[in-house]
Motif scaffolding. Structure first.
Motif, short mmCIF file in Angstrom:
data_model
loop_
_atom_site.label_atom_id
_atom_site.label_comp_id
_atom_site.label_asym_id
_atom_site.label_seq_id
_atom_site.Cartn_x
_atom_site.Cartn_y
_atom_site.Cartn_z
N HIS A 1 0.82 -1.20 0.00
CA HIS A 1 0.00 0.00 0.00
C HIS A 1 0.86 1.26 0.00
O HIS A 1 0.52 2.25 -0.66
N ALA B 1 2.25 1.68 -3.46
CA ALA B 1 1.18 2.11 -4.37
C ALA B 1 0.79 3.56 -4.11
O ALA B 1 0.49 4.31 -5.04
N VAL C 1 3.39 5.51 -5.89
CA VAL C 1 3.34 5.36 -7.35
C VAL C 1 2.15 6.11 -7.93
O VAL C 1 2.25 6.75 -8.98
N GLY C 2 1.00 6.05 -7.26
CA GLY C 2 -0.20 6.72 -7.76
C GLY C 2 0.00 8.21 -7.97
O GLY C 2 -0.24 8.74 -9.06
N LEU D 1 -6.78 3.64 -2.52
CA LEU D 1 -6.18 3.33 -3.81
C LEU D 1 -7.24 3.03 -4.87
O LEU D 1 -7.04 3.33 -6.05
N LEU E 1 0.93 4.05 -14.51
CA LEU E 1 1.36 4.03 -13.11
C LEU E 1 0.18 4.03 -12.15
O LEU E 1 0.18 3.34 -11.13
N ALA F 1 -0.80 1.16 -9.49
CA ALA F 1 -0.99 1.41 -8.06
C ALA F 1 -2.28 0.77 -7.55
O ALA F 1 -2.32 0.21 -6.45
N CYS G 1 -1.57 -2.88 -7.28
CA CYS G 1 -0.63 -3.15 -6.19
C CYS G 1 -1.32 -3.11 -4.84
O CYS G 1 -0.97 -3.84 -3.92
N GLY G 2 -2.32 -2.23 -4.71
CA GLY G 2 -3.01 -2.08 -3.43
C GLY G 2 -4.27 -2.89 -3.32
O GLY G 2 -5.07 -2.65 -2.42
#
Length: 305
Positions: A119, A122, A125-126, A238, A269, A273, A276-277
């Protein structure tokens, strides 16, 4: 895990609806009466959910409903309305993409809900994707719109954290109805005092108000606050990144906006994210991370009382 993914899918309805709402507001609603625009969004949704809930606040929930109504409804809707009218669809929604980082860190500091490493990655990255998308050709950076978007992000983060902190007791339907109604009443009074008569509306505006109130408010808020009860704040935050993705796609397809290579990379990206989360397997007892479950029996999924 399958059940957790279902809750995530339900929660995702909210940011998608909000991303589309930027376009609807900008294209079909009057720009010079933001208080009326916010009131006509909040109050019909609150009254509809109040009829469905058939329960009024009791005890501390009178005060809590007022606080949540001001944060999540009154202030938030006005700021979003201003941002929608002063920024491009993509820019307005992408500024709000910073909210996952604020929500994740806020839940860590205030609710002792420690985010997983995924998290945290992410959440970094977000916003990086947001920066790429905001820096593209033709991106609008009007100060009033940017400030309104940032203010909307901050007040909504505070409201979401308080909603999660106060999630025991009444069901999601009632709490959502109370705060929308309280916030809508405040907006109605302020609009009547400061903006005079409500704006005249034609067929397109009526349809637009119906979307903003029924879909982007009543349905979206139910989905979002259900997610806050069932999932960790980091996961819900996210999922909110789907808001700018929706705004960008609508801007491209309907508003003749353009994205360059950096903006496409930024969108990649942002989607990375979200993935990823994604919620992890539930811990024993049916919990995901430290997210609380709906408390009361007879409230399947926490959606109704």
């Amino acid at each position: 895990m399958e059940g957790t993914l279902r809750w995530a899918a339900l929660t995702a309805v909210a940011p998608v609806a909000w991303g589309a709402n930027y376009y609807v507001t900008r294209q079909f609603l009057p720009a010079d009466q933001p208080l009326w625009g916010a009131a006509l969004r909040a109050l019909p949704a609150g009254c509809l959910l109040l009829l469905a809930a058939r329960q009024r606040p009791r005890g501390v929930w009178w005060g809590r409903s007022a606080v949540l109504g001001v944060l999540n409804t009154s202030a938030f809707f006005v700021f979003v309305y201003v941002a929608s009218q002063t920024l491009a669809t993509s820019t307005a929604s992408m500024v709000m993409a910073l909210s996952p980082l604020a929500l994740t860190l806020g839940a860590w500091l205030l609710l002792a809900e420690r985010p997983s490493p995924a998290h945290l990655v992410a959440a970094a990255v977000g916003p990086a994707g947001v920066v790429l998308m905001l820096g593209g050709p033709g991106a609008q950076t009007r100060p009033a719109g940017i400030l309104a978007s940032v203010a909307a992000m901050l007040v909504s983060t505070a409201g979401y954290l308080l909603s999660k902190r106060w999630d025991s007791g009444p069901g999601v339907l009632s709490v959502t109805a109370w705060q929308l109604t309280c916030g809508g009443v405040v907006l109605l009074v302020l609009a009547a005092v400061t903006e005079g008569a409500p704006p005249p509306v034609g067929g397109a505006a009526v349809a637009a108000y119906a979307y903003t109130s029924l879909v982007a408010t009543a349905l979206a808020f139910l989905a979002w606050f259900t997610g806050l009860r069932r999932l960790s704040a980091g996961t819900v935050g996210l999922l909110g990144l789907l808001n700018p993705v929706t705004g960008v796609l609508l801007g491209l397809s309907l508003a003749d906006e353009r994205l360059g290579v950096p903006q496409v990379a930024g969108m990649v990206l942002v989607l990375a994210a979200v993935l990823c989360g994604r919620p992890r397997a539930a811990a024993p007892g049916g919990r995901t991370g430290k997210a609380p479950q709906a408390r009361a029996a007879g409230r399947p999924g926490g959606l109704a009382d």
